[in-house]
Design a protein around this motif. Structure first.
Motif, PDB file in Angstrom:
ATOM      1  N   UNK A   1       0.839  -1.205   0.000  1.00 44.23           N
ATOM      2  CA  UNK A   1       0.000   0.000   0.000  1.00 44.23           C
ATOM      3  C   UNK A   1       0.874   1.254   0.000  1.00 44.23           C
ATOM      4  N   UNK A   2       1.928   1.258   0.828  1.00 45.04           N
ATOM      5  CA  UNK A   2       2.837   2.404   0.873  1.00 45.04           C
ATOM      6  C   UNK A   2       3.575   2.563  -0.448  1.00 45.04           C
ATOM      7  N   UNK A   3       4.019   1.457  -1.017  1.00 49.13           N
ATOM      8  CA  UNK A   3       4.732   1.508  -2.291  1.00 49.13           C
ATOM      9  C   UNK A   3       3.825   2.051  -3.387  1.00 49.13           C
ATOM     10  N   UNK A   4       2.573   1.641  -3.386  1.00 51.93           N
ATOM     11  CA  UNK A   4       1.616   2.162  -4.379  1.00 51.93           C
ATOM     12  C   UNK A   4       1.435   3.666  -4.198  1.00 51.93           C
ATOM     13  N   UNK A   5       1.375   4.134  -2.956  1.00 48.50           N
ATOM     14  CA  UNK A   5       1.265   5.580  -2.695  1.00 48.50           C
ATOM     15  C   UNK A   5       2.501   6.300  -3.213  1.00 48.50           C
ATOM     16  N   UNK A   6       3.685   5.705  -3.023  1.00 51.88           N
ATOM     17  CA  UNK A   6       4.906   6.308  -3.557  1.00 51.88           C
ATOM     18  C   UNK A   6       4.836   6.420  -5.069  1.00 51.88           C
ATOM     19  N   UNK A   7       4.305   5.389  -5.724  1.00 55.83           N
ATOM     20  CA  UNK A   7       4.166   5.428  -7.177  1.00 55.83           C
ATOM     21  C   UNK A   7       3.222   6.546  -7.602  1.00 55.83           C
ATOM     22  N   UNK A   8       2.145   6.717  -6.876  1.00 54.68           N
ATOM     23  CA  UNK A   8       1.203   7.808  -7.171  1.00 54.68           C
ATOM     24  C   UNK A   8       1.889   9.158  -6.961  1.00 54.68           C
ATOM     25  N   UNK A   9       2.763   9.237  -5.959  1.00 58.94           N
ATOM     26  CA  UNK A   9       3.491  10.475  -5.657  1.00 58.94           C
ATOM     27  C   UNK A   9       4.646  10.751  -6.617  1.00 58.94           C
ATOM     28  N   UNK A  10       4.923   9.820  -7.546  1.00 55.51           N
ATOM     29  CA  UNK A  10       5.928  10.080  -8.563  1.00 55.51           C
ATOM     30  C   UNK A  10       7.129   9.154  -8.569  1.00 55.51           C
ATOM     31  N   UNK A  11       7.215   8.214  -7.621  1.00 50.56           N
ATOM     32  CA  UNK A  11       8.323   7.260  -7.640  1.00 50.56           C
ATOM     33  C   UNK A  11       8.081   6.254  -8.759  1.00 50.56           C
ATOM     34  N   UNK A  12       9.043   6.047  -9.648  1.00 51.86           N
ATOM     35  CA  UNK A  12       8.847   5.053 -10.714  1.00 51.86           C
ATOM     36  C   UNK A  12       8.552   3.668 -10.130  1.00 51.86           C
ATOM     37  N   UNK A  13       7.843   2.848 -10.876  1.00 52.83           N
ATOM     38  CA  UNK A  13       7.360   1.566 -10.377  1.00 52.83           C
ATOM     39  C   UNK A  13       8.330   0.403 -10.484  1.00 52.83           C
ATOM     40  N   UNK A  14       9.533   0.627 -10.964  1.00 57.38           N
ATOM     41  CA  UNK A  14      10.479  -0.485 -11.103  1.00 57.38           C
ATOM     42  C   UNK A  14      11.058  -0.871  -9.740  1.00 57.38           C
ATOM     43  N   UNK A  15      11.610  -2.097  -9.654  1.00 56.29           N
ATOM     44  CA  UNK A  15      12.152  -2.599  -8.393  1.00 56.29           C
ATOM     45  C   UNK A  15      13.312  -1.761  -7.874  1.00 56.29           C
ATOM     46  N   UNK A  16      14.172  -1.286  -8.757  1.00 57.62           N
ATOM     47  CA  UNK A  16      15.318  -0.480  -8.331  1.00 57.62           C
ATOM     48  C   UNK A  16      14.841   0.795  -7.631  1.00 57.62           C
ATOM     49  N   UNK A  17      13.850   1.461  -8.202  1.00 59.73           N
ATOM     50  CA  UNK A  17      13.311   2.680  -7.584  1.00 59.73           C
ATOM     51  C   UNK A  17      12.635   2.366  -6.259  1.00 59.73           C
ATOM     52  N   UNK A  18      11.922   1.233  -6.191  1.00 55.71           N
ATOM     53  CA  UNK A  18      11.274   0.832  -4.947  1.00 55.71           C
ATOM     54  C   UNK A  18      12.316   0.542  -3.872  1.00 55.71           C
ATOM     55  N   UNK A  19      13.400  -0.143  -4.244  1.00 55.11           N
ATOM     56  CA  UNK A  19      14.494  -0.359  -3.292  1.00 55.11           C
ATOM     57  C   UNK A  19      15.046   0.975  -2.807  1.00 55.11           C
ATOM     58  N   UNK A  20      15.251   1.911  -3.725  1.00 55.40           N
ATOM     59  CA  UNK A  20      15.758   3.232  -3.341  1.00 55.40           C
ATOM     60  C   UNK A  20      14.797   3.928  -2.385  1.00 55.40           C
ATOM     61  N   UNK A  21      13.503   3.824  -2.648  1.00 55.46           N
ATOM     62  CA  UNK A  21      12.509   4.420  -1.755  1.00 55.46           C
ATOM     63  C   UNK A  21      12.592   3.828  -0.355  1.00 55.46           C
ATOM     64  N   UNK A  22      12.742   2.514  -0.272  1.00 56.04           N
ATOM     65  CA  UNK A  22      12.868   1.866   1.033  1.00 56.04           C
ATOM     66  C   UNK A  22      14.161   2.282   1.731  1.00 56.04           C
ATOM     67  N   UNK A  23      15.241   2.403   0.990  1.00 51.17           N
ATOM     68  CA  UNK A  23      16.514   2.833   1.575  1.00 51.17           C
ATOM     69  C   UNK A  23      16.375   4.252   2.126  1.00 51.17           C
ATOM     70  N   UNK A  24      15.715   5.126   1.381  1.00 52.62           N
ATOM     71  CA  UNK A  24      15.512   6.514   1.826  1.00 52.62           C
ATOM     72  C   UNK A  24      14.640   6.557   3.081  1.00 52.62           C
ATOM     73  N   UNK A  25      13.558   5.783   3.089  1.00 48.33           N
ATOM     74  CA  UNK A  25      12.594   5.863   4.190  1.00 48.33           C
ATOM     75  C   UNK A  25      12.969   5.040   5.417  1.00 48.33           C
ATOM     76  N   UNK A  26      13.703   3.968   5.232  1.00 50.20           N
ATOM     77  CA  UNK A  26      14.028   3.090   6.363  1.00 50.20           C
ATOM     78  C   UNK A  26      15.433   3.320   6.914  1.00 50.20           C
ATOM     79  N   UNK A  27      16.283   3.991   6.170  1.00 54.49           N
ATOM     80  CA  UNK A  27      17.647   4.220   6.622  1.00 54.49           C
ATOM     81  C   UNK A  27      17.716   5.246   7.737  1.00 54.49           C
ATOM     82  N   UNK A  28      18.727   5.109   8.595  1.00 56.99           N
ATOM     83  CA  UNK A  28      18.894   6.028   9.717  1.00 56.99           C
ATOM     84  C   UNK A  28      19.677   7.280   9.321  1.00 56.99           C
ATOM     85  N   UNK A  29      20.370   7.224   8.193  1.00 54.39           N
ATOM     86  CA  UNK A  29      21.190   8.355   7.764  1.00 54.39           C
ATOM     87  C   UNK A  29      20.474   9.119   6.661  1.00 54.39           C
ATOM     88  N   UNK A  30      20.854  10.380   6.500  1.00 52.10           N
ATOM     89  CA  UNK A  30      20.293  11.185   5.427  1.00 52.10           C
ATOM     90  C   UNK A  30      20.801  10.655   4.093  1.00 52.10           C
TER      91      UNK A  30
END
Length: 128
Positions: A65-94
């Motif tokens: 559900x969160x990934x679908x919202x990211x896609x609606x917000x403009x994140x491309x739907x490929x796995x690499x972009x989804x991995x990047x989104x998770x790294x950005x949102x779940x990582x402790x560093x900027x």
């Protein structure tokens, strides 16, 4: 469908792969990431630590559900972009987003709503 018992048996190995992806693989391309995940899986097997056959950051930490919202917000739907989104949102560093096409900037601004951060380009006179 994986049973809860099977999922719990593999959770340690799956989390090791996901944590390693967040901590170490952000700057790398999808080919290198896949090679590293396979190498980690070989090491986990050698140590007798079970993991899911599809152990990766998307399967372990991704919320469809969160990934679908990211896609609606403009994140491309490929796995690499989804991995990047998770790294950005779940990582402790900027994260540092190298964003020549402006996709990450658009996604972050849309996702954050009233985004008040500053976007800098290497060509900016004030960029250091």
């Amino acid at each position: 469908m994986v049973s809860l018992k099977e999922a719990l048996e593999c959770i340690v190995g799956d989390v090791v792969v996901s944590a390693g992806t967040i901590a170490y693989l952000g700057p790398f391309d999808s080919v290198y990431r896949a090679e590293m995940v396979r190498a980690w899986q070989v090491e986990l097997s050698g140590m007798g630590i079970p993991f899911s056959k599809d152990a990766d950051i998307i399967a372990t930490l991704g919320d469809p559900v969160q990934i679908r919202k990211w896609n609606i917000d403009g994140l491309p739907g490929d796995n690499f972009s989804t991995e990047n989104g998770l790294i950005v949102c779940k990582g402790a560093r900027w994260p540092l987003c190298i964003d020549p096409q402006g996709q990450a900037t658009k996604w972050i601004k849309t996702m954050e709503g009233g985004y008040k951060g500053k976007v800098m380009k290497a060509s900016d006179a004030t960029a250091v």
